[in-house]
Enzyme design. Structure first.
Site, PDB file in Angstrom:
ATOM      1  N   THR A 276      30.278 -22.113  35.611  1.00  0.00           N
ATOM      2  CA  THR A 276      28.894 -21.626  35.633  1.00  0.00           C
ATOM      3  C   THR A 276      28.479 -21.001  36.962  1.00  0.00           C
ATOM      4  O   THR A 276      27.305 -20.664  37.138  1.00  0.00           O
ATOM      5  CB  THR A 276      27.927 -22.767  35.297  1.00  0.00           C
ATOM      6  OG1 THR A 276      28.106 -23.835  36.240  1.00  0.00           O
ATOM      7  CG2 THR A 276      28.156 -23.294  33.885  1.00  0.00           C
TER       8      THR A 276
ATOM      9  N   TYR B 285      30.622 -13.569  34.654  1.00  0.00           N
ATOM     10  CA  TYR B 285      30.241 -14.796  33.949  1.00  0.00           C
ATOM     11  C   TYR B 285      29.857 -14.492  32.509  1.00  0.00           C
ATOM     12  O   TYR B 285      30.334 -15.133  31.566  1.00  0.00           O
ATOM     13  CB  TYR B 285      29.092 -15.476  34.681  1.00  0.00           C
ATOM     14  CG  TYR B 285      28.457 -16.600  33.886  1.00  0.00           C
ATOM     15  CD1 TYR B 285      29.139 -17.796  33.666  1.00  0.00           C
ATOM     16  CD2 TYR B 285      27.182 -16.456  33.351  1.00  0.00           C
ATOM     17  CE1 TYR B 285      28.559 -18.819  32.925  1.00  0.00           C
ATOM     18  CE2 TYR B 285      26.591 -17.475  32.613  1.00  0.00           C
ATOM     19  CZ  TYR B 285      27.283 -18.654  32.402  1.00  0.00           C
ATOM     20  OH  TYR B 285      26.710 -19.666  31.669  1.00  0.00           O
TER      21      TYR B 285
END
Length: 297
Positions: free
Chosen positions: A62, A125
């Site tokens: 993350t 991401y």
């Protein structure tokens, strides 16, 4: 109902552990070293040991900005690892719930994003999480992908904790005001996950419950709006507060580009699962109180 969830310390995992009992669920958190999504060969054995009725893949890479220079690892965890979890669920004969993100969108739409809108991640991401969605769908038909956004909680690192910490030493904080999203309490998200899991287990052949859904707090906010609400809630119970100075994204450069608008339309989740998360403002006060009571900010 036994739910195996990947990870140990993340906001969603900790919230599932907290909220599971009242939903009649036993939540078994499985993280490193027993289960490491970067090494998918061990995923099946680790999950099988939990004897789950449903699997939730909440573990993820993350670090949004770090992923720009570490995309290979982000892909290994968020894509290949997610696919391994779904494949394990298929072999165990149980449904899988994959937690995904608003970052799969480019932020260009003037309205909240729906599940069937075209994806277009702006950074590594988001690309890794979108690849994870596709890997899960390819590995196991019995799946739900839940996209969420702007998660905060009394657990782990998040925007709310950061604002409270900064307010202890600063009178004014510059916060981005031209990014809009759907703040989401992890505890509310956990309740939604538990409800979705119960439906999947109870209705194994119901295809209408499977697929991609959005699960985020009701309402919308900019980061500056959220910061002001944090400080108002904190000030009301004698906690730290600071003035918020609205700034633009260009004034706070980061390695990864963020979506300008990542508001999520959660109507499909309500329609098919009967699940609607509360307005984010309703859940923020209890979170701020819990963080201050814990003495960690």
């Amino acid at each position: 109902m036994r739910i195996a969830v990947t990870g140990r310390t993340g906001q969603v995992v900790q919230s599932l552990i907290q909220r599971g009992p009242q939903a009649g669920a036993t939540v078994i958190a499985i993280g490193r070293p027993a289960l490491d999504l970067a090494w998918p060969d061990g995923v099946l054995a680790a999950l099988a040991e939990a004897r789950p009725d449903c699997i939730v893949n909440a573990a993820a890479y993350t670090a949004v900005d770090k992923a720009e220079s570490d995309e290979e690892l982000a892909m290994a965890v968020n894509a290949e690892g997610a696919g391994a979890v779904a494949a394990a669920a298929r072999q165990l004969g149980v449904p899988v719930i994959q937690i995904s993100t608003d970052y799969v969108f480019d932020g260009a739409l003037p309205r909240p994003w729906r599940e069937d809108d075209a994806t277009g991640p702006l950074g590594a991401y988001g690309r890794s999480k979108l690849a994870g969605e596709r890997a899960v769908a390819a590995a196991h038909a019995d799946h739900v992908i839940l996209r969420t956004a702007w998660v905060y909680s009394p657990f782990g690192q998040n925007f709310v904790r950061t604002m409270l910490r900064l307010a202890r030493t600063r009178e004014e904080i510059g916060v981005v005001a031209d990014q809009i999203g759907s703040p989401t309490a992890a505890t509310d998200l956990a309740d939604a996950i538990l409800s979705v899991a119960a439906g999947l287990v109870a209705r194994p052949g119901d295809g209408i419950l499977r697929g991609v859904f959005h699960a985020a707090g009701g309402g919308e906010a900019s980061w500056a709006d959220l910061a002001r609400a944090v400080f108002a809630a904190s000030r009301a119970i004698g906690g730290p507060a600071a003035a918020v100075r609205a700034i633009g994204t260009a004034d706070y450069p980061t390695p990864a580009r963020r979506p300008a608008s990542s508001r999520l339309d959660c109507g499909l989740l309500a329609q098919r699962h009967g699940v609607a998360l509360p307005p984010w403002r309703d859940s923020l006060g209890p979170c701020v109180a819990a963080l201050l009571a814990g003495g960690e900010v």
